[in-house]
Design a protein around this motif. Sequence first.
Motif, short mmCIF file in Angstrom:
data_model
loop_
_atom_site.label_atom_id
_atom_site.label_comp_id
_atom_site.label_asym_id
_atom_site.label_seq_id
_atom_site.Cartn_x
_atom_site.Cartn_y
_atom_site.Cartn_z
N THR A 1 82.18 -10.99 -75.59
CA THR A 1 82.55 -10.28 -76.65
C THR A 1 81.57 -9.28 -76.61
OG1 THR A 1 82.81 -12.26 -78.02
CG2 THR A 1 82.04 -10.25 -79.08
N THR A 2 80.54 -9.02 -76.06
CA THR A 2 79.48 -8.25 -75.93
C THR A 2 80.21 -7.12 -74.61
OG1 THR A 2 77.61 -9.25 -76.41
CG2 THR A 2 77.21 -7.27 -75.24
N ALA A 3 80.61 -7.81 -73.52
CA ALA A 3 81.08 -7.03 -72.58
C ALA A 3 82.35 -6.11 -73.19
CB ALA A 3 81.59 -7.68 -71.43
N LEU A 4 83.29 -6.61 -73.99
CA LEU A 4 84.22 -6.18 -74.16
C LEU A 4 84.13 -5.15 -75.43
CD1 LEU A 4 86.76 -9.12 -74.64
CD2 LEU A 4 86.83 -7.38 -72.78
N GLU A 5 83.17 -5.22 -76.28
CA GLU A 5 82.80 -4.17 -77.05
C GLU A 5 81.95 -3.05 -76.47
OE1 GLU A 5 79.73 -6.21 -79.60
OE2 GLU A 5 81.50 -7.22 -80.58
N GLU A 6 81.28 -3.38 -75.48
CA GLU A 6 80.62 -2.04 -74.47
C GLU A 6 81.94 -1.40 -73.81
OE1 GLU A 6 77.53 -1.26 -74.05
OE2 GLU A 6 77.05 -2.60 -75.87
N MET A 7 82.82 -2.27 -73.28
CA MET A 7 84.01 -1.55 -72.65
C MET A 7 84.75 -0.42 -73.70
SD MET A 7 85.82 -4.26 -70.07
CE MET A 7 87.11 -3.12 -69.98
N ALA A 8 85.17 -0.86 -74.79
CA ALA A 8 85.69 -0.27 -76.04
C ALA A 8 84.69 1.14 -76.20
CB ALA A 8 85.93 -0.92 -77.16
N ASN A 9 83.47 1.00 -76.16
CA ASN A 9 82.66 1.97 -75.88
C ASN A 9 82.57 3.03 -74.82
OD1 ASN A 9 81.95 1.80 -78.82
ND2 ASN A 9 80.61 0.27 -78.19
N GLY A 10 83.24 2.91 -73.57
CA GLY A 10 83.31 3.66 -72.69
C GLY A 10 82.54 2.86 -71.31
N ARG A 11 81.98 1.80 -71.59
CA ARG A 11 81.06 1.36 -70.53
C ARG A 11 82.09 0.78 -69.56
NH1 ARG A 11 75.44 -1.04 -71.79
NH2 ARG A 11 75.10 -0.48 -69.45
N THR A 12 81.90 0.41 -68.26
CA THR A 12 82.57 -0.16 -67.36
C THR A 12 82.20 -1.63 -67.56
OG1 THR A 12 80.68 -0.17 -65.52
CG2 THR A 12 82.59 1.61 -65.40
N LEU A 13 83.16 -2.55 -67.01
CA LEU A 13 82.72 -4.06 -67.03
C LEU A 13 81.51 -4.43 -65.96
CD1 LEU A 13 83.85 -7.00 -67.89
CD2 LEU A 13 85.12 -6.98 -65.79
N GLN A 14 81.49 -3.78 -65.14
CA GLN A 14 80.43 -3.97 -64.34
C GLN A 14 78.98 -3.46 -64.93
OE1 GLN A 14 80.62 -4.83 -60.93
NE2 GLN A 14 78.58 -4.75 -60.49
N ASP A 15 79.05 -2.34 -65.61
CA ASP A 15 77.73 -1.93 -66.54
C ASP A 15 77.39 -2.87 -67.68
OD1 ASP A 15 77.18 0.13 -64.73
OD2 ASP A 15 78.35 1.73 -65.89
N ALA A 16 78.28 -3.49 -68.39
CA ALA A 16 78.15 -4.25 -69.36
C ALA A 16 77.75 -5.49 -68.89
CB ALA A 16 79.86 -4.42 -70.17
N ALA A 17 78.06 -6.09 -67.88
CA ALA A 17 77.89 -7.26 -67.45
C ALA A 17 76.29 -7.19 -66.92
CB ALA A 17 78.53 -7.85 -66.12
N LYS A 18 76.08 -6.04 -65.98
CA LYS A 18 74.69 -5.82 -65.62
C LYS A 18 73.69 -5.99 -66.66
CE LYS A 18 72.08 -2.78 -62.46
NZ LYS A 18 72.15 -1.69 -61.74
N ALA A 19 74.09 -5.33 -67.90
CA ALA A 19 73.23 -5.12 -68.95
C ALA A 19 72.78 -6.38 -69.84
CB ALA A 19 73.84 -4.10 -69.82
N GLN A 20 73.65 -7.37 -69.51
CA GLN A 20 73.56 -8.58 -69.91
C GLN A 20 72.73 -9.66 -69.05
OE1 GLN A 20 76.67 -10.52 -72.65
NE2 GLN A 20 77.89 -8.62 -71.67
N GLY A 21 72.69 -9.33 -67.72
CA GLY A 21 72.31 -10.14 -66.62
C GLY A 21 73.17 -11.02 -66.26
N VAL A 22 74.48 -10.84 -66.34
CA VAL A 22 75.66 -11.96 -66.08
C VAL A 22 76.37 -11.14 -64.70
CG1 VAL A 22 77.89 -12.86 -66.88
CG2 VAL A 22 75.88 -12.52 -68.46
N PRO A 23 76.78 -11.78 -63.92
CA PRO A 23 77.58 -11.14 -62.76
C PRO A 23 78.81 -10.86 -63.31
CG PRO A 23 76.29 -13.48 -62.18
CD PRO A 23 76.37 -13.33 -63.61
N ALA A 24 79.27 -9.60 -62.99
CA ALA A 24 80.66 -9.17 -63.26
C ALA A 24 81.59 -9.97 -62.63
CB ALA A 24 80.73 -7.59 -62.96
N ASN A 25 81.59 -10.77 -61.56
CA ASN A 25 82.47 -11.25 -61.05
C ASN A 25 82.90 -12.73 -62.00
OD1 ASN A 25 84.50 -12.06 -58.93
ND2 ASN A 25 83.07 -13.52 -58.10
#
Length: 115
Positions: free
Chosen positions: A13-37
């Motif tokens: 949910t957080t990653a998708l919200e961040e993406m909708a705001n222009g961040r990449t999936l990679q950046d959204a994952a990193k900000a949460q400490g979750v592997p993008a993979n």
Amino acid sequence: MAVTDAQKVAAMTTALEEMANGRTLQDAAKAQGVPANALRKWLISDPEWHQQYTKARLLQGQAMAEEAIRVARETTNHSSAADRLLIETLKWAASKANPQEFGDKQTVEHQGAPT
């Protein structure tokens, strides 16, 4: 360490919200400490998440296009070369995230009967 379903839902949910705001999936994952993979695997394993991801990508494209406009408006003589590169990159990314709105191809619709 196993990830609970609640943790997956929160991370996605957080990653998708961040993406909708222009961040990449990679950046959204990193900000949460979750592997993008891990996020990518969850996306392809669940059709509902994949559908939400597709919608987030459209919004991501809009956010990137808006960012390109903001950068263009704020550019100065000293920052123009770097800003130009950023704008071109944002335009390219927007065209890939939301090709219907920002892609290079145009579709023409004809209405009425041929004469």
